[in-house]
Design a protein around this motif. Structure first.
Motif, mmCIF file in Angstrom:
data_model
loop_
_atom_site.group_PDB
_atom_site.id
_atom_site.type_symbol
_atom_site.label_atom_id
_atom_site.label_comp_id
_atom_site.label_asym_id
_atom_site.label_seq_id
_atom_site.Cartn_x
_atom_site.Cartn_y
_atom_site.Cartn_z
ATOM 1 N N ALA A 163 -0.482 71.671 -65.056
ATOM 2 C CA ALA A 163 0.611 72.009 -65.970
ATOM 3 C C ALA A 163 0.330 73.331 -66.680
ATOM 4 O O ALA A 163 -0.822 73.729 -66.870
ATOM 5 N N ARG A 164 1.420 74.015 -67.083
ATOM 6 C CA ARG A 164 1.260 75.279 -67.812
ATOM 7 C C ARG A 164 0.641 75.029 -69.189
ATOM 8 O O ARG A 164 -0.243 75.745 -69.623
ATOM 9 N N THR A 165 1.149 74.016 -69.853
ATOM 10 C CA THR A 165 0.615 73.614 -71.155
ATOM 11 C C THR A 165 0.531 72.088 -71.168
ATOM 12 O O THR A 165 1.264 71.419 -70.439
ATOM 13 N N PRO A 166 -0.362 71.522 -72.001
ATOM 14 C CA PRO A 166 -0.462 70.054 -72.056
ATOM 15 C C PRO A 166 0.887 69.423 -72.366
ATOM 16 O O PRO A 166 1.592 69.818 -73.283
ATOM 17 N N LYS A 216 -9.083 76.126 -60.191
ATOM 18 C CA LYS A 216 -8.952 76.461 -61.610
ATOM 19 C C LYS A 216 -9.754 75.463 -62.449
ATOM 20 O O LYS A 216 -9.219 74.725 -63.260
ATOM 21 N N GLU A 217 -11.065 75.487 -62.251
ATOM 22 C CA GLU A 217 -11.945 74.518 -62.901
ATOM 23 C C GLU A 217 -12.006 74.694 -64.412
ATOM 24 O O GLU A 217 -12.412 73.798 -65.131
ATOM 25 N N ASN A 218 -11.616 75.877 -64.929
ATOM 26 C CA ASN A 218 -11.728 76.110 -66.367
ATOM 27 C C ASN A 218 -10.567 75.500 -67.157
ATOM 28 O O ASN A 218 -10.549 75.563 -68.384
ATOM 29 N N LEU A 219 -9.609 74.885 -66.472
ATOM 30 C CA LEU A 219 -8.492 74.261 -67.176
ATOM 31 C C LEU A 219 -8.940 72.979 -67.865
ATOM 32 O O LEU A 219 -9.742 72.225 -67.318
ATOM 33 N N LYS A 223 -4.388 69.449 -69.051
ATOM 34 C CA LYS A 223 -3.438 70.178 -68.207
ATOM 35 C C LYS A 223 -3.401 69.652 -66.779
ATOM 36 O O LYS A 223 -2.637 70.157 -65.954
ATOM 37 N N LEU A 224 -4.224 68.634 -66.502
ATOM 38 C CA LEU A 224 -4.280 68.081 -65.154
ATOM 39 C C LEU A 224 -3.422 66.827 -65.096
ATOM 40 O O LEU A 224 -3.607 65.885 -65.858
ATOM 41 N N ARG A 225 -2.476 66.805 -64.186
ATOM 42 C CA ARG A 225 -1.630 65.628 -63.975
ATOM 43 C C ARG A 225 -2.072 64.965 -62.669
ATOM 44 O O ARG A 225 -1.911 65.530 -61.589
ATOM 45 N N LYS A 226 -2.653 63.788 -62.788
ATOM 46 C CA LYS A 226 -3.224 63.087 -61.631
ATOM 47 C C LYS A 226 -2.219 62.054 -61.119
ATOM 48 O O LYS A 226 -1.709 61.239 -61.892
ATOM 49 N N ILE A 227 -2.002 62.091 -59.817
ATOM 50 C CA ILE A 227 -0.989 61.225 -59.190
ATOM 51 C C ILE A 227 -1.574 60.618 -57.919
ATOM 52 O O ILE A 227 -2.328 61.271 -57.192
ATOM 53 N N THR A 250 4.812 73.060 -63.598
ATOM 54 C CA THR A 250 3.454 73.210 -63.079
ATOM 55 C C THR A 250 3.219 74.631 -62.604
ATOM 56 O O THR A 250 4.149 75.351 -62.226
ATOM 57 N N ILE A 251 1.937 75.018 -62.629
ATOM 58 C CA ILE A 251 1.555 76.332 -62.108
ATOM 59 C C ILE A 251 0.923 76.194 -60.720
ATOM 60 O O ILE A 251 0.784 77.175 -60.000
ATOM 61 N N ASP A 252 0.524 74.987 -60.372
ATOM 62 C CA ASP A 252 -0.051 74.753 -59.054
ATOM 63 C C ASP A 252 -0.060 73.254 -58.782
ATOM 64 O O ASP A 252 -0.048 72.437 -59.699
#
Length: 307
Positions: free
Chosen positions: A123-126, A52-55, A59-63, A131-133
């Motif tokens: 994440a679904r929204t910021p 999902k590169e267009n996100l 919306k990206l949670r990095k861990i 999460t969606i994935d």
């Protein structure tokens, strides 16, 4: 035949639907192994791609977490989610880049050897905790080898220095912490020194700090020591030393000066001889003239007496 055609159409539709998902992979590029100095810091280069590169990056949670379990987090945007042992010691570099997951760990302890793996959650929204994935890159983790003593600097220099001519020494040290580079200092600090410092990445996960010293060696510098000291973030220090071999500049004064004195003396003596010869010639000529005049007088007097 009709059933086979329906089955073929169904397979083609399924492939068309699923192809966008499988054409783009969950993939991370992480350095596998690093040698890390205890008490210093390390930067782990990391980048990743996902389907999902267009996100947006928000919306990206990095861990980052231990390979022993996803709940043993060493980095999370929520500091309360980080294991107490790593709290305040980890951060992401270039965090605004959506595809970047480069991790920095400071104040390295001897048990921080890993392996550590990167995990991404979409994440679904910021700001949304749901999460969606999500995906953990457990096949691409980094592991550390701990160094209790810092590496010694490497010195590169000509074997012999020549007096009164520029002499250059290069001192370099390899490290894993470009955000807090080692500081290189020289034991020689005089007005005739010139120091240039260079920082560069030599390969993935490793950087080099290079210091170039140029100075004019004198005769008194022969057998003197020049030391390069590296101070790492932490701090820990190491050093390397060279002993100068100064070759004297060729000096022919011991030949030139006596020769010049000899030539000068010879020239002066020759000029003196020429002067004396000329003087004596002139004197002889004067005497000859005087003798001639006396003889003439005597001749005239003798003629008068005969008369």
């Amino acid at each position: 035949m009709h059933k086979e055609r329906k089955m073929m159409i169904f397979c083609l539709l399924l492939a068309a639907i699923s192809s966008p998902v499988f054409s783009e992979e969950w993939k991370a590029t992480v350095v596998k192994h690093l040698e890390v100095l205890v008490s210093s810091c390390v930067v782990v280069p990391c980048s990743f791609t996902h389907p999902k590169e267009n996100l947006p990056a928000s919306k990206l949670r990095k861990i980052w977490h231990s390979s022993k379990g996803r709940d043993q987090r060493i980095y999370h945007e929520d500091s309360t989610e980080i294991s107490e042992n790593f709290r305040g010691r980890t951060r992401l570099l270039e965090e605004k880049s959506a595809s970047n997951c480069t991790l920095e760990i400071t104040e390295i302890k001897d048990h921080d050897n890993g392996p550590f793996c990167f995990r991404i959650e979409l994440a679904r929204t910021p700001g949304d905790t749901s999460t969606i994935d999500k995906f953990s890159f457990v096949e691409d983790c980094v592991e550390f080898t701990m160094l209790n003593e810092p590496p010694k600097p490497t010195l590169i220099h000509p074997k012999t220095a020549i007096q009164d001519r520029p002499y250059t020494v290069m001192c370099s040290v390899i490290h894993t912490c470009p955000s807090n580079v080692p500081k290189l200092t020289w034991s020689r600090a005089t007005t005739d020194t010139d120091v240039i410092e260079v920082h560069r990445q030599i390969y993935v996960g490793y950087w080099e700090t290079l210091s170039i010293l140029t100075f004019i060696p004198e005769e008194k510098d022969d057998h003197r020591e020049v030391t390069c000291t590296s101070q790492f973030y932490g701090p820990k220090t190491s050093y390397s030393t060279l002993t100068l071999d100064v070759k004297r500049t060729e000096n022919f004064n011991h030949i030139i000066i006596p020769t010049a004195v000899g030539i000068g003396t010879a020239v002066i003596f020759a000029l003196f001889c020429i002067f004396m010869v000329k003087k004596y010639k002139n004197r002889i000529a004067e005497l000859q003239q005087q003798e001639g005049s006396v003889w003439n007088r005597l001749s005239r007097m003798s003629r008068r007496n005969r008369v």
